[in-house]
Design an enzyme around this catalytic site. Structure first.
Site, short mmCIF file in Angstrom:
data_model
loop_
_atom_site.label_atom_id
_atom_site.label_comp_id
_atom_site.label_asym_id
_atom_site.label_seq_id
_atom_site.Cartn_x
_atom_site.Cartn_y
_atom_site.Cartn_z
N VAL A 1 0.16 0.96 3.63
CA VAL A 1 -0.51 2.23 3.33
C VAL A 1 0.29 3.34 4.01
O VAL A 1 0.10 3.63 5.19
CB VAL A 1 -1.97 2.23 3.81
CG1 VAL A 1 -2.67 3.53 3.41
CG2 VAL A 1 -2.73 1.03 3.25
N ASP A 2 1.23 3.93 3.28
CA ASP A 2 1.99 5.08 3.77
C ASP A 2 1.17 6.33 3.49
O ASP A 2 0.77 6.56 2.33
CB ASP A 2 3.34 5.19 3.07
CG ASP A 2 4.32 4.11 3.50
OD1 ASP A 2 4.14 3.55 4.59
OD2 ASP A 2 5.26 3.83 2.73
N VAL A 3 0.95 7.15 4.50
CA VAL A 3 0.03 8.29 4.37
C VAL A 3 0.72 9.59 4.78
O VAL A 3 1.44 9.65 5.79
CB VAL A 3 -1.23 8.08 5.25
CG1 VAL A 3 -2.16 9.28 5.14
CG2 VAL A 3 -1.95 6.80 4.83
#
Length: 258
Positions: free
Chosen positions: A129-131
């Protein structure tokens, strides 16, 4: 009792070990195999290796490089980058990779997670999960392809989706904190930790051992990952592979875990 894992994260570009800031331009810092050998001596808990070119360029995982790294590693190895098929997942496991991190492909083909978990087990599948804070309101949003493509997904909801698809772990990476060495984004981590029951590993922002201490004191069971912290030393960021000693690691733990 489960304890936090302290995890160096190595970024690979064109076969070399690099570091980035906010997923931008990369700086070459050495040979990944040499880094692995040093981390072996320092008895790290786990190692993560991400090929940051593979997905963007459409390349398959470099199995020769991965095989060499896995053969050298004396610790559990997690690999990510360019993984798009179940067959690739299975081959990586046969090469000695304990965990496979899947990011962009999980957005573009969610069934890959279901199929991969069925083939090799959920414990071997890590959902990335790159945010990044996006738009005028700077709201958290999941991004893919090295932060270049917005997805419209809110991170906590997306982490729940990955959990339902069958991943065994969430890997949370803050693009805005990447390479800044100013501390983890606890507001973001709080949201993810409350949303899922899975183990969570976080990356992005660690600039000192105290940053890791703050993280593991707040979340006693978590993966504390860092890149710059373990390859740079001092205010001038001289390249020096480092990792806390056993005594230093013990000092990080909450009192009820000593």
């Amino acid at each position: 009792m489960l304890r936090p894992r302290i995890i160096p994260c190595l970024l690979i570009r064109k076969g070399g070990l690099v570091k980035t800031v906010r997923f931008g331009e990369s700086k070459y810092v050495g040979d990944p195999l040499n880094a692995v050998r040093i981390f072996n001596e320092k008895q790290v808990d786990e190692l993560m290796v991400i090929d940051i070119d593979a997905t963007v360029t459409g390349k398959e995982p470099n199995e020769k490089m991965i095989s060499d790294l896995a053969a050298e590693c004396r610790m559990p190895l997690c690999y990510g980058g360019g993984v798009k098929t179940v067959d690739q997942v299975e081959r990586l496991v046969t090469l000695g990779v304990e965990k496979i991190a899947i990011g962009s492909a999980a957005i573009e083909n969610p069934d890959l997670i279901v199929q991969a978990a069925a083939r090799v087990g959920s414990q071997s599948i890590v959902g990335v999960v790159d945010v990044k804070a996006t738009g005028l309101l700077r709201r958290y949003e999941v991004v893919i392809r090295n932060g270049r493509k917005r997805t419209g997904f809110e991170p906590a909801a997306y982490a729940q989706r990955l959990e339902n698809l069958g991943v065994g772990e969430i890997f949370l990476n803050s693009v805005d904190c990447d390479g800044e060495m100013k501390g983890y984004d606890f507001n973001l981590i709080d949201r993810i930790k409350k949303a899922v029951k899975l183990p969570v590993t976080v990356l992005g922002g660690a600039g000192s051992i105290n940053d890791i201490k703050d993280l593991v004191q707040r979340y006693p069971v978590i993966g504390a990952a860092a890149g710059s912290l373990f390859v740079f030393k001092g205010k001038y960021k001289a390249v020096l592979i480092n990792y806390p000693s056993l005594d230093e690691k013990e000092a990080l733990l909450p009192s009820d875990q000593l």
